[in-house]
Design a protein around this motif. Sequence first.
Motif, PDB file in Angstrom:
ATOM      1  N   ARG A 207       9.461  -4.002 -17.302  1.00 49.96           N
ATOM      2  CA  ARG A 207       8.290  -4.654 -16.704  1.00 49.96           C
ATOM      3  C   ARG A 207       8.661  -5.984 -16.028  1.00 49.96           C
ATOM      4  O   ARG A 207       7.944  -6.976 -16.144  1.00 49.96           O
ATOM      5  CB  ARG A 207       7.196  -4.902 -17.743  1.00 49.96           C
ATOM      6  N   ARG A 208       9.775  -5.977 -15.299  1.00 49.33           N
ATOM      7  CA  ARG A 208      10.213  -7.200 -14.618  1.00 49.33           C
ATOM      8  C   ARG A 208      10.446  -6.924 -13.138  1.00 49.33           C
ATOM      9  O   ARG A 208      11.123  -5.963 -12.761  1.00 49.33           O
ATOM     10  CB  ARG A 208      11.492  -7.747 -15.260  1.00 49.33           C
ATOM     11  N   LEU A 209       9.867  -7.767 -12.273  1.00 45.32           N
ATOM     12  CA  LEU A 209      10.064  -7.739 -10.824  1.00 45.32           C
ATOM     13  C   LEU A 209      10.253  -9.163 -10.337  1.00 45.32           C
ATOM     14  O   LEU A 209       9.699 -10.103 -10.925  1.00 45.32           O
ATOM     15  CB  LEU A 209       8.840  -7.142 -10.111  1.00 45.32           C
ATOM     16  N   THR A 210      11.014  -9.329  -9.276  1.00 48.76           N
ATOM     17  CA  THR A 210      11.069 -10.650  -8.644  1.00 48.76           C
ATOM     18  C   THR A 210       9.784 -10.857  -7.849  1.00 48.76           C
ATOM     19  O   THR A 210       9.065  -9.898  -7.536  1.00 48.76           O
ATOM     20  CB  THR A 210      12.266 -10.751  -7.688  1.00 48.76           C
ATOM     21  N   VAL A 211       9.495 -12.098  -7.507  1.00 51.79           N
ATOM     22  CA  VAL A 211       8.310 -12.382  -6.695  1.00 51.79           C
ATOM     23  C   VAL A 211       8.435 -11.685  -5.336  1.00 51.79           C
ATOM     24  O   VAL A 211       7.450 -11.169  -4.795  1.00 51.79           O
ATOM     25  CB  VAL A 211       8.122 -13.901  -6.513  1.00 51.79           C
ATOM     26  N   ALA A 212       9.648 -11.632  -4.783  1.00 49.99           N
ATOM     27  CA  ALA A 212       9.853 -10.955  -3.502  1.00 49.99           C
ATOM     28  C   ALA A 212       9.517  -9.474  -3.617  1.00 49.99           C
ATOM     29  O   ALA A 212       8.897  -8.893  -2.712  1.00 49.99           O
ATOM     30  CB  ALA A 212      11.294 -11.140  -3.036  1.00 49.99           C
ATOM     31  N   GLU A 213       9.914  -8.829  -4.731  1.00 54.12           N
ATOM     32  CA  GLU A 213       9.601  -7.414  -4.932  1.00 54.12           C
ATOM     33  C   GLU A 213       8.104  -7.207  -5.120  1.00 54.12           C
ATOM     34  O   GLU A 213       7.532  -6.224  -4.624  1.00 54.12           O
ATOM     35  CB  GLU A 213      10.365  -6.883  -6.140  1.00 54.12           C
ATOM     36  N   MET A 214       7.449  -8.129  -5.798  1.00 56.98           N
ATOM     37  CA  MET A 214       6.002  -8.029  -5.986  1.00 56.98           C
ATOM     38  C   MET A 214       5.286  -8.160  -4.639  1.00 56.98           C
ATOM     39  O   MET A 214       4.353  -7.408  -4.337  1.00 56.98           O
ATOM     40  CB  MET A 214       5.535  -9.108  -6.967  1.00 56.98           C
ATOM     41  N   ALA A 215       5.740  -9.114  -3.823  1.00 54.93           N
ATOM     42  CA  ALA A 215       5.128  -9.318  -2.508  1.00 54.93           C
ATOM     43  C   ALA A 215       5.318  -8.094  -1.627  1.00 54.93           C
ATOM     44  O   ALA A 215       4.395  -7.659  -0.925  1.00 54.93           O
ATOM     45  CB  ALA A 215       5.722 -10.559  -1.839  1.00 54.93           C
ATOM     46  N   GLU A 216       6.530  -7.518  -1.666  1.00 54.71           N
ATOM     47  CA  GLU A 216       6.826  -6.349  -0.839  1.00 54.71           C
ATOM     48  C   GLU A 216       5.945  -5.167  -1.212  1.00 54.71           C
ATOM     49  O   GLU A 216       5.544  -4.376  -0.352  1.00 54.71           O
ATOM     50  CB  GLU A 216       8.312  -5.999  -0.992  1.00 54.71           C
ATOM     51  N   SER A 217       5.611  -5.050  -2.477  1.00 57.48           N
ATOM     52  CA  SER A 217       4.822  -3.897  -2.930  1.00 57.48           C
ATOM     53  C   SER A 217       3.403  -3.920  -2.381  1.00 57.48           C
ATOM     54  O   SER A 217       2.745  -2.875  -2.324  1.00 57.48           O
ATOM     55  CB  SER A 217       4.788  -3.845  -4.459  1.00 57.48           C
ATOM     56  N   VAL A 218       2.902  -5.093  -1.981  1.00 58.19           N
ATOM     57  CA  VAL A 218       1.549  -5.181  -1.408  1.00 58.19           C
ATOM     58  C   VAL A 218       1.581  -5.563   0.073  1.00 58.19           C
ATOM     59  O   VAL A 218       0.555  -5.856   0.672  1.00 58.19           O
ATOM     60  CB  VAL A 218       0.672  -6.178  -2.199  1.00 58.19           C
ATOM     61  N   GLY A 219       2.786  -5.584   0.677  1.00 58.05           N
ATOM     62  CA  GLY A 219       2.901  -5.792   2.113  1.00 58.05           C
ATOM     63  C   GLY A 219       2.661  -7.202   2.592  1.00 58.05           C
ATOM     64  O   GLY A 219       2.163  -7.406   3.706  1.00 58.05           O
ATOM     65  N   PHE A 225       2.008 -14.295  -0.529  1.00 67.48           N
ATOM     66  CA  PHE A 225       1.663 -13.547  -1.733  1.00 67.48           C
ATOM     67  C   PHE A 225       1.441 -14.496  -2.907  1.00 67.48           C
ATOM     68  O   PHE A 225       0.464 -14.363  -3.650  1.00 67.48           O
ATOM     69  CB  PHE A 225       2.774 -12.555  -2.074  1.00 67.48           C
ATOM     70  N   ALA A 226       2.357 -15.453  -3.083  1.00 69.74           N
ATOM     71  CA  ALA A 226       2.213 -16.395  -4.203  1.00 69.74           C
ATOM     72  C   ALA A 226       0.904 -17.170  -4.097  1.00 69.74           C
ATOM     73  O   ALA A 226       0.238 -17.431  -5.105  1.00 69.74           O
ATOM     74  CB  ALA A 226       3.407 -17.352  -4.221  1.00 69.74           C
ATOM     75  N   HIS A 227       0.521 -17.509  -2.858  1.00 71.14           N
ATOM     76  CA  HIS A 227      -0.721 -18.267  -2.644  1.00 71.14           C
ATOM     77  C   HIS A 227      -1.944 -17.431  -3.008  1.00 71.14           C
ATOM     78  O   HIS A 227      -2.796 -17.859  -3.797  1.00 71.14           O
ATOM     79  CB  HIS A 227      -0.781 -18.714  -1.188  1.00 71.14           C
ATOM     80  N   VAL A 228      -2.057 -16.217  -2.446  1.00 71.94           N
ATOM     81  CA  VAL A 228      -3.256 -15.423  -2.682  1.00 71.94           C
ATOM     82  C   VAL A 228      -3.280 -14.862  -4.099  1.00 71.94           C
ATOM     83  O   VAL A 228      -4.356 -14.622  -4.654  1.00 71.94           O
ATOM     84  CB  VAL A 228      -3.390 -14.282  -1.646  1.00 71.94           C
ATOM     85  N   PHE A 229      -2.093 -14.662  -4.699  1.00 68.63           N
ATOM     86  CA  PHE A 229      -2.068 -14.185  -6.079  1.00 68.63           C
ATOM     87  C   PHE A 229      -2.686 -15.226  -7.012  1.00 68.63           C
ATOM     88  O   PHE A 229      -3.460 -14.889  -7.906  1.00 68.63           O
ATOM     89  CB  PHE A 229      -0.634 -13.868  -6.513  1.00 68.63           C
ATOM     90  N   LYS A 230      -2.345 -16.493  -6.781  1.00 68.13           N
ATOM     91  CA  LYS A 230      -2.911 -17.571  -7.614  1.00 68.13           C
ATOM     92  C   LYS A 230      -4.430 -17.637  -7.422  1.00 68.13           C
ATOM     93  O   LYS A 230      -5.175 -17.841  -8.391  1.00 68.13           O
ATOM     94  CB  LYS A 230      -2.250 -18.906  -7.247  1.00 68.13           C
ATOM     95  N   LEU A 238       4.758 -14.858 -11.809  1.00 73.12           N
ATOM     96  CA  LEU A 238       5.651 -14.687 -12.951  1.00 73.12           C
ATOM     97  C   LEU A 238       4.923 -14.894 -14.277  1.00 73.12           C
ATOM     98  O   LEU A 238       5.230 -14.238 -15.274  1.00 73.12           O
ATOM     99  CB  LEU A 238       6.841 -15.642 -12.827  1.00 73.12           C
ATOM    100  N   GLN A 239       3.935 -15.807 -14.303  1.00 75.35           N
ATOM    101  CA  GLN A 239       3.139 -15.969 -15.518  1.00 75.35           C
ATOM    102  C   GLN A 239       2.321 -14.712 -15.798  1.00 75.35           C
ATOM    103  O   GLN A 239       2.217 -14.261 -16.941  1.00 75.35           O
ATOM    104  CB  GLN A 239       2.219 -17.181 -15.378  1.00 75.35           C
ATOM    105  N   TRP A 240       1.749 -14.151 -14.732  1.00 75.53           N
ATOM    106  CA  TRP A 240       0.984 -12.904 -14.884  1.00 75.53           C
ATOM    107  C   TRP A 240       1.894 -11.789 -15.371  1.00 75.53           C
ATOM    108  O   TRP A 240       1.523 -11.008 -16.259  1.00 75.53           O
ATOM    109  CB  TRP A 240       0.360 -12.538 -13.540  1.00 75.53           C
ATOM    110  N   GLN A 241       3.090 -11.696 -14.795  1.00 76.02           N
ATOM    111  CA  GLN A 241       4.033 -10.648 -15.188  1.00 76.02           C
ATOM    112  C   GLN A 241       4.418 -10.790 -16.662  1.00 76.02           C
ATOM    113  O   GLN A 241       4.508  -9.796 -17.390  1.00 76.02           O
ATOM    114  CB  GLN A 241       5.277 -10.715 -14.306  1.00 76.02           C
TER     115      GLN A 241
END
Length: 297
Positions: A207-219, A225-230, A238-241
Amino acid sequence: MSYRHSMTCYTEGIRPTMPVRWRGLDGLVSVYWEAEGQTGAQGYYLSPDPRIVFFFNDVSSHIRISNRDDGIGRHCRPMTRAIYVPAGVPMWTRFTAPHVFSHLDLHVHQDRLLRFLSPPLGRSEALSVLRRPVEIQDAAAVDALARLLVDEVAVPRKHGIYAESLVGSIFSALLDLPQQTGERPAALLTPAQMKRLQARLATRPDRRLTVAEMAESVGLSESWFAHVFKNTTGTTPLQWQLGQRIDLVQRLLLESDLRLADIAAQLGFSDQAHLTRVFRKSCGEPPATWRRARLAG
Protein backbone atom coordinates in the motif's frame (compact mmCIF):
# COMPACT_ATOMS: atom_id res chain seq x y z
CA MET A 1 4.48 14.63 -26.60
CA SER A 2 5.75 14.19 -30.16
CA TYR A 3 3.64 16.47 -32.31
CA ARG A 4 3.52 17.70 -35.89
CA HIS A 5 0.63 19.90 -36.94
CA SER A 6 -1.44 18.67 -39.89
CA MET A 7 -3.16 21.80 -41.18
CA THR A 8 -4.70 21.74 -44.65
CA CYS A 9 -3.46 24.85 -46.46
CA TYR A 10 -3.97 26.14 -50.02
CA THR A 11 -2.58 29.53 -51.09
CA GLU A 12 -2.38 31.46 -54.35
CA GLY A 13 -0.42 34.66 -54.91
CA ILE A 14 1.37 34.49 -51.54
CA ARG A 15 5.08 33.72 -51.29
CA PRO A 16 7.64 33.73 -48.46
CA THR A 17 10.35 36.39 -48.74
CA MET A 18 12.62 34.65 -46.22
CA PRO A 19 13.10 30.98 -45.27
CA VAL A 20 10.39 29.85 -42.87
CA ARG A 21 11.63 29.36 -39.32
CA TRP A 22 9.97 26.91 -36.96
CA ARG A 23 10.49 25.04 -33.71
CA GLY A 24 8.71 21.97 -32.37
CA LEU A 25 8.15 21.72 -28.62
CA ASP A 26 6.05 19.61 -26.26
CA GLY A 27 2.71 19.29 -28.06
CA LEU A 28 3.13 22.47 -30.09
CA VAL A 29 4.84 23.96 -33.11
CA SER A 30 5.83 27.63 -33.52
CA VAL A 31 6.29 28.88 -37.10
CA TYR A 32 7.53 32.34 -38.15
CA TRP A 33 6.81 33.67 -41.65
CA GLU A 34 7.95 36.71 -43.61
CA ALA A 35 5.95 36.91 -46.84
CA GLU A 36 4.16 39.07 -49.38
CA GLY A 37 0.82 38.81 -51.11
CA GLN A 38 -0.41 40.21 -54.43
CA THR A 39 -3.75 41.89 -54.99
CA GLY A 40 -6.30 39.09 -55.17
CA ALA A 41 -4.01 36.59 -53.41
CA GLN A 42 -5.99 34.10 -51.38
CA GLY A 43 -5.68 31.24 -48.97
CA TYR A 44 -7.69 28.45 -47.34
CA TYR A 45 -6.71 26.96 -43.96
CA LEU A 46 -8.19 24.17 -41.83
CA SER A 47 -6.53 22.57 -38.81
CA PRO A 48 -7.66 19.72 -36.53
CA ASP A 49 -6.02 21.54 -33.61
CA PRO A 50 -6.37 25.03 -32.11
CA ARG A 51 -4.00 27.71 -33.38
CA ILE A 52 -3.07 31.35 -33.03
CA VAL A 53 -1.95 33.66 -35.82
CA PHE A 54 -0.18 36.85 -34.75
CA PHE A 55 0.78 39.56 -37.26
CA PHE A 56 3.67 41.89 -36.44
CA ASN A 57 2.17 44.67 -38.57
CA ASP A 58 -1.33 45.97 -39.23
CA VAL A 59 -2.93 43.97 -42.05
CA SER A 60 -6.54 45.04 -41.47
CA SER A 61 -6.71 47.21 -44.60
CA HIS A 62 -5.04 44.62 -46.84
CA ILE A 63 -6.43 41.19 -45.88
CA ARG A 64 -10.06 40.08 -45.60
CA ILE A 65 -11.08 36.97 -43.66
CA SER A 66 -14.12 34.69 -43.55
CA ASN A 67 -15.11 31.44 -41.86
CA ARG A 68 -18.15 30.84 -44.06
CA ASP A 69 -18.19 27.92 -46.46
CA ASP A 70 -18.85 30.32 -49.36
CA GLY A 71 -15.31 31.69 -48.92
CA ILE A 72 -14.75 35.43 -49.19
CA GLY A 73 -18.22 36.83 -49.85
CA ARG A 74 -20.61 39.25 -48.19
CA HIS A 75 -19.68 38.04 -44.72
CA CYS A 76 -15.95 38.74 -44.80
CA ARG A 77 -14.25 41.11 -42.36
CA PRO A 78 -10.81 42.71 -41.87
CA MET A 79 -8.03 40.46 -40.58
CA THR A 80 -6.96 41.61 -37.11
CA ARG A 81 -3.44 41.48 -35.73
CA ALA A 82 -4.11 38.50 -33.46
CA ILE A 83 -6.62 35.70 -33.98
CA TYR A 84 -7.36 32.46 -32.16
CA VAL A 85 -8.90 29.80 -34.42
CA PRO A 86 -10.54 26.84 -32.64
CA ALA A 87 -9.91 23.31 -33.87
CA GLY A 88 -11.82 22.41 -37.03
CA VAL A 89 -12.82 25.99 -37.94
CA PRO A 90 -12.03 26.77 -41.62
CA MET A 91 -10.60 30.13 -42.66
CA TRP A 92 -10.50 31.86 -46.06
CA THR A 93 -8.36 34.97 -46.71
CA ARG A 94 -7.99 37.38 -49.64
CA PHE A 95 -5.65 40.33 -50.26
CA THR A 96 -7.28 43.57 -51.42
CA ALA A 97 -3.90 45.18 -52.17
CA PRO A 98 -0.24 44.10 -52.37
CA HIS A 99 1.25 43.79 -48.92
CA VAL A 100 4.44 42.62 -47.19
CA PHE A 101 3.83 41.08 -43.78
CA SER A 102 5.28 38.85 -41.06
CA HIS A 103 3.40 36.62 -38.68
CA LEU A 104 3.79 33.91 -36.05
CA ASP A 105 1.70 30.72 -36.24
CA LEU A 106 1.23 28.68 -33.07
CA HIS A 107 -0.21 25.18 -33.59
CA VAL A 108 -1.03 23.33 -30.36
CA HIS A 109 -2.41 19.85 -29.78
CA GLN A 110 -5.77 20.26 -28.02
CA ASP A 111 -4.80 17.80 -25.26
CA ARG A 112 -1.75 19.97 -24.54
CA LEU A 113 -3.96 23.03 -24.10
CA LEU A 114 -6.37 21.11 -21.92
CA ARG A 115 -3.50 20.08 -19.63
CA PHE A 116 -2.61 23.76 -19.36
CA LEU A 117 -6.14 25.13 -18.84
CA SER A 118 -8.00 22.41 -16.93
CA PRO A 119 -6.29 22.75 -13.51
CA PRO A 120 -7.27 26.42 -12.98
CA LEU A 121 -10.56 26.35 -14.95
CA GLY A 122 -11.87 22.80 -14.78
CA ARG A 123 -12.13 20.58 -17.85
CA SER A 124 -15.67 21.66 -18.84
CA GLU A 125 -14.83 25.40 -18.76
CA ALA A 126 -11.50 24.77 -20.52
CA LEU A 127 -13.31 22.98 -23.38
CA SER A 128 -15.76 25.88 -23.61
CA VAL A 129 -12.90 28.39 -23.83
CA LEU A 130 -11.21 26.40 -26.60
CA ARG A 131 -14.40 26.51 -28.70
CA ARG A 132 -14.63 30.33 -28.65
CA PRO A 133 -12.80 32.16 -31.49
CA VAL A 134 -10.99 35.41 -30.67
CA GLU A 135 -9.94 38.30 -32.92
CA ILE A 136 -8.02 41.27 -31.46
CA GLN A 137 -6.70 44.32 -33.28
CA ASP A 138 -5.03 46.03 -30.30
CA ALA A 139 -2.48 43.32 -29.52
CA ALA A 140 0.24 45.41 -27.89
CA ALA A 141 0.21 43.20 -24.78
CA VAL A 142 1.10 40.15 -26.86
CA ASP A 143 3.61 41.83 -29.18
CA ALA A 144 6.56 41.65 -26.77
CA LEU A 145 5.85 37.98 -25.94
CA ALA A 146 5.57 37.09 -29.62
CA ARG A 147 8.87 38.80 -30.44
CA LEU A 148 10.64 36.95 -27.63
CA LEU A 149 9.24 33.69 -28.97
CA VAL A 150 10.38 34.48 -32.53
CA ASP A 151 13.90 35.04 -31.19
CA GLU A 152 13.83 31.57 -29.63
CA VAL A 153 12.36 30.03 -32.79
CA ALA A 154 15.06 31.63 -34.96
CA VAL A 155 18.03 30.89 -32.67
CA PRO A 156 17.21 28.66 -29.67
CA ARG A 157 19.32 29.77 -26.71
CA LYS A 158 17.38 28.48 -23.73
CA HIS A 159 15.71 25.28 -22.58
CA GLY A 160 12.49 24.47 -24.43
CA ILE A 161 10.46 25.16 -21.28
CA TYR A 162 11.17 28.89 -21.77
CA ALA A 163 9.61 28.90 -25.25
CA GLU A 164 6.72 26.75 -24.00
CA SER A 165 6.02 29.26 -21.22
CA LEU A 166 5.94 32.08 -23.79
CA VAL A 167 3.40 30.14 -25.85
CA GLY A 168 1.32 29.57 -22.71
CA SER A 169 1.42 33.29 -21.89
CA ILE A 170 0.34 34.22 -25.44
CA PHE A 171 -2.61 31.83 -25.28
CA SER A 172 -3.53 33.11 -21.80
CA ALA A 173 -3.51 36.70 -23.10
CA LEU A 174 -5.65 35.98 -26.19
CA LEU A 175 -8.13 33.30 -25.15
CA ASP A 176 -11.56 34.36 -23.95
CA LEU A 177 -10.98 33.27 -20.35
CA PRO A 178 -13.67 33.84 -17.70
CA GLN A 179 -13.07 36.83 -15.48
CA GLN A 180 -12.00 35.97 -11.96
CA THR A 181 -14.51 37.62 -9.66
CA GLY A 182 -14.11 37.05 -5.95
CA GLU A 183 -12.75 33.85 -4.51
CA ARG A 184 -12.98 30.78 -6.75
CA PRO A 185 -14.30 27.53 -5.25
CA ALA A 186 -11.50 25.27 -4.15
CA ALA A 187 -10.45 22.73 -6.78
CA LEU A 188 -11.26 19.18 -5.68
CA LEU A 189 -10.62 15.64 -6.86
CA THR A 190 -13.74 14.01 -8.25
CA PRO A 191 -15.20 10.87 -6.62
CA ALA A 192 -14.11 8.95 -9.75
CA GLN A 193 -10.52 10.18 -9.33
CA MET A 194 -10.49 9.15 -5.66
CA LYS A 195 -11.76 5.68 -6.65
CA ARG A 196 -9.01 5.35 -9.27
CA LEU A 197 -6.42 6.35 -6.68
CA GLN A 198 -7.71 3.86 -4.13
CA ALA A 199 -7.77 1.12 -6.78
CA ARG A 200 -4.17 1.90 -7.77
CA LEU A 201 -3.08 1.82 -4.13
CA ALA A 202 -4.80 -1.56 -3.65
CA THR A 203 -2.61 -3.07 -6.39
CA ARG A 204 0.45 -2.61 -4.18
CA PRO A 205 0.84 -5.27 -1.47
CA ASP A 206 2.53 -2.76 0.83
CA ARG A 207 0.00 0.00 0.00
CA ARG A 208 2.80 2.43 -0.89
CA LEU A 209 2.97 4.85 -3.86
CA THR A 210 5.06 7.93 -4.49
CA VAL A 211 3.20 11.23 -4.86
CA ALA A 212 4.19 11.21 -8.55
CA GLU A 213 2.59 7.77 -8.99
CA MET A 214 -0.55 8.92 -7.18
CA ALA A 215 -0.77 12.01 -9.40
CA GLU A 216 -0.27 9.95 -12.55
CA SER A 217 -3.10 7.62 -11.61
CA VAL A 218 -5.61 10.51 -11.74
CA GLY A 219 -4.03 12.34 -14.69
CA LEU A 220 -2.68 15.41 -12.87
CA SER A 221 0.72 17.01 -12.44
CA GLU A 222 2.42 16.23 -9.14
CA SER A 223 2.25 19.80 -7.80
CA TRP A 224 -1.39 20.35 -8.77
CA PHE A 225 -2.37 16.92 -7.43
CA ALA A 226 -0.87 17.72 -4.02
CA HIS A 227 -2.84 20.99 -3.96
CA VAL A 228 -6.25 19.57 -4.87
CA PHE A 229 -5.72 16.45 -2.76
CA LYS A 230 -5.27 18.63 0.34
CA ASN A 231 -8.45 20.53 -0.60
CA THR A 232 -10.33 17.25 -1.00
CA THR A 233 -9.18 15.28 2.04
CA GLY A 234 -7.78 17.89 4.41
CA THR A 235 -4.48 16.03 4.56
CA THR A 236 -1.40 15.48 2.40
CA PRO A 237 -1.19 12.54 -0.02
CA LEU A 238 1.43 10.74 2.08
CA GLN A 239 -0.49 11.28 5.33
CA TRP A 240 -3.62 9.91 3.67
CA GLN A 241 -1.65 6.95 2.32
CA LEU A 242 -0.31 6.21 5.79
CA GLY A 243 -3.88 6.24 7.08
CA GLN A 244 -4.83 3.68 4.43
CA ARG A 245 -1.95 1.46 5.57
CA ILE A 246 -2.99 1.75 9.22
CA ASP A 247 -6.55 0.77 8.24
CA LEU A 248 -5.14 -2.34 6.59
CA VAL A 249 -3.00 -3.09 9.66
CA GLN A 250 -6.16 -3.02 11.75
CA ARG A 251 -7.95 -5.36 9.37
CA LEU A 252 -5.04 -7.82 9.39
CA LEU A 253 -4.85 -7.67 13.17
CA LEU A 254 -8.52 -8.67 13.42
CA GLU A 255 -8.90 -11.01 10.45
CA SER A 256 -5.59 -12.88 10.27
CA ASP A 257 -3.19 -14.78 12.49
CA LEU A 258 -0.17 -12.87 11.17
CA ARG A 259 2.41 -11.83 13.73
CA LEU A 260 3.00 -8.11 14.08
CA ALA A 261 6.49 -8.48 12.59
CA ASP A 262 4.99 -10.16 9.51
CA ILE A 263 2.42 -7.37 9.10
CA ALA A 264 5.17 -4.77 9.41
CA ALA A 265 7.20 -6.50 6.68
CA GLN A 266 4.19 -6.90 4.38
CA LEU A 267 3.21 -3.22 4.60
CA GLY A 268 6.67 -1.72 4.20
CA PHE A 269 7.43 -0.67 7.77
CA SER A 270 11.11 -0.97 8.61
CA ASP A 271 10.42 -3.35 11.53
CA GLN A 272 7.91 -4.21 14.25
CA ALA A 273 9.05 -1.34 16.44
CA HIS A 274 8.51 1.15 13.61
CA LEU A 275 4.96 -0.14 13.03
CA THR A 276 4.24 0.01 16.75
CA ARG A 277 5.34 3.64 16.99
CA VAL A 278 3.27 4.70 13.97
CA PHE A 279 0.22 2.69 15.10
CA ARG A 280 0.36 4.09 18.65
CA LYS A 281 0.55 7.66 17.29
CA SER A 282 -2.43 7.06 15.02
CA CYS A 283 -4.65 4.91 17.21
CA GLY A 284 -3.64 5.91 20.72
CA GLU A 285 -2.40 2.48 21.84
CA PRO A 286 0.05 -0.24 20.70
CA PRO A 287 -1.23 -2.71 18.09
CA ALA A 288 -1.07 -5.71 20.46
CA THR A 289 -3.21 -3.89 23.05
CA TRP A 290 -5.61 -2.67 20.35
CA ARG A 291 -5.95 -6.24 18.99
CA ARG A 292 -6.60 -7.85 22.38
CA ALA A 293 -9.25 -5.31 23.31
CA ARG A 294 -11.23 -5.79 20.11
CA LEU A 295 -10.93 -9.57 19.97
CA ALA A 296 -11.96 -9.85 23.62
CA GLY A 297 -15.10 -7.84 22.91
